[in-house]
Design a protein around this motif. Sequence first.
Motif, PDB file in Angstrom:
ATOM      1  N   UNK B  55       0.804  -1.234   0.000  1.00 42.42           N
ATOM      2  CA  UNK B  55       0.000   0.000   0.000  1.00 42.42           C
ATOM      3  C   UNK B  55       0.831   1.276   0.000  1.00 42.42           C
ATOM      4  N   UNK B  56       2.129   1.168  -0.125  1.00 40.37           N
ATOM      5  CA  UNK B  56       2.946   2.382  -0.119  1.00 40.37           C
ATOM      6  C   UNK B  56       2.743   3.172  -1.414  1.00 40.37           C
ATOM      7  N   UNK B  57       2.289   2.482  -2.448  1.00 39.21           N
ATOM      8  CA  UNK B  57       2.112   3.104  -3.766  1.00 39.21           C
ATOM      9  C   UNK B  57       1.178   4.303  -3.721  1.00 39.21           C
ATOM     10  N   UNK B  58       0.273   4.343  -2.754  1.00 39.68           N
ATOM     11  CA  UNK B  58      -0.719   5.414  -2.707  1.00 39.68           C
ATOM     12  C   UNK B  58      -0.174   6.742  -2.222  1.00 39.68           C
ATOM     13  N   UNK B  59       1.032   6.748  -1.709  1.00 40.05           N
ATOM     14  CA  UNK B  59       1.590   7.987  -1.171  1.00 40.05           C
ATOM     15  C   UNK B  59       2.500   8.652  -2.195  1.00 40.05           C
ATOM     16  N   UNK B  60       2.372   9.950  -2.297  1.00 35.60           N
ATOM     17  CA  UNK B  60       3.188  10.673  -3.268  1.00 35.60           C
ATOM     18  C   UNK B  60       4.587  10.948  -2.740  1.00 35.60           C
ATOM     19  N   UNK B  61       4.710  11.089  -1.429  1.00 37.65           N
ATOM     20  CA  UNK B  61       5.989  11.451  -0.837  1.00 37.65           C
ATOM     21  C   UNK B  61       6.280  10.553   0.369  1.00 37.65           C
ATOM     22  N   UNK B 108       7.654   9.643  -4.592  1.00 32.36           N
ATOM     23  CA  UNK B 108       7.570   8.271  -5.117  1.00 32.36           C
ATOM     24  C   UNK B 108       7.043   8.320  -6.547  1.00 32.36           C
TER      25      UNK B 108
END
Lengths: 166, 166
Positions: B55-61, B108
Motif C-alpha cells: 500500500x505504499x504506492x498510494x503515497x506521493x511522498x 515516489x
Amino acid sequence: MPYLRNGSSMVSMRSIGYVKSPYRNTAEVPRGLGAKHEAEGVLEILPEFETGLTDIDGFSHLFVLWLFDRSRGYELMGTPPSDNRPHGVFATRSPRRPNPIGLTVVELLARNGPRLRVRGVDMLDGTPILDIKPYLSSVAPERLRRGWLAEAEARKCGGAEGNRTG
Amino acid sequence: MPYLRNGSSMVSMRSIGYVKSPYRNTAEVPRGLGAKHEAEGVLEILPEFETGLTDIDGFSHLFVLWLFDRSRGYELMGTPPSDNRPHGVFATRSPRRPNPIGLTVVELLARNGPRLRVRGVDMLDGTPILDIKPYLSSVAPERLRRGWLAEAEARKCGGAEGNRTG
C-alpha cells in the motif's frame, strides 16, 4: 568500510536527551483519524550535547528522531488505529518497525539552555531522543497524495472523492 | 526496561535496503544555498522486507531514514556549505552527528516489487536504508521560520529582510 553492509549489524546509537511528555502510556496518545498532536512537552538535551543546539532558536519547526524504546519486535503488516484494514509497516507509523525509530515534527516554542519547549509531542514521557534536525521546507499540499489514509478518511467521513466500499 | 537510559548504548539496527543513486561521492551531491535535489534514484528494499511496502504506492511522498555510513565521528559545531559561519549540529544537516542518521523526503514515482523509483535523492550510492515512512502533512510555508539559513540567503542574495553584515 561501510557498515550495515550485510543486512543486519549493530550500530552504536546514543541518546542525546529525553522527551518530557504528558503521556505516560500509549493509550493516552491521540491516535487514529483526525488525531491532533497539540500537546506541549520539553526536549531535554544532555549537557554534553547542548553546544549542538547553537542557533536552533531561529527555526520554527524541528524534526525529532527518537527511539520507540517500549516497543518490541516488528510486523511487516499491521492494522493502524486509523483504519480497519492492514497495511505494510512502511506505509504506516506503527511503532513495531524493523528499526524502531520514530519521527515527529514539532514546533519550537522556546529554548532555555538545553531545554527546548515544543508543541506537537506524540512520544511517551522519557522517550530517548536520537537526533534533531531543522525543518527547512514543506511539500506543497496540492502535491501530496496520502494513499490508504485518504481512503480511510473518505470511507469514515463520507467524502465525495470515492473509494467508498461500505 | 527502556534501553538507551544511560546516555550511550548499543542498539541493533539493520539495513532494510540500499539506495541506488547517481552520486558516488559527496562532492557530487548538490549542496549549499539553492541546491536542488531533483535526482532520481531507486530504494532497493531487501526481499525479506518487501511485504512491508504493501500500500505504499498510494503515497506521493515518503520520508527515508538512512545511515551516513561513510561519515565518522561528530562535531557539535560546524560550518555548513550554505554559510560561512558555524552553527550547532542540530541546527544543520551535517553528516557528522552524534547518531549518523540521515532524513530525506522523496517523491515516489513508481514501484516495481521491492524497488521504489523516487525523485529527490541526496544520498550516496549504496547508502543503507533504515526506515521508510509515509509523508502525511506539511507545515504551512507561512508558519515556517528558517533561522540562520534564511539569514545566510538574505546576505548572499541581497534580500530586503535585512541581517546583512557585509
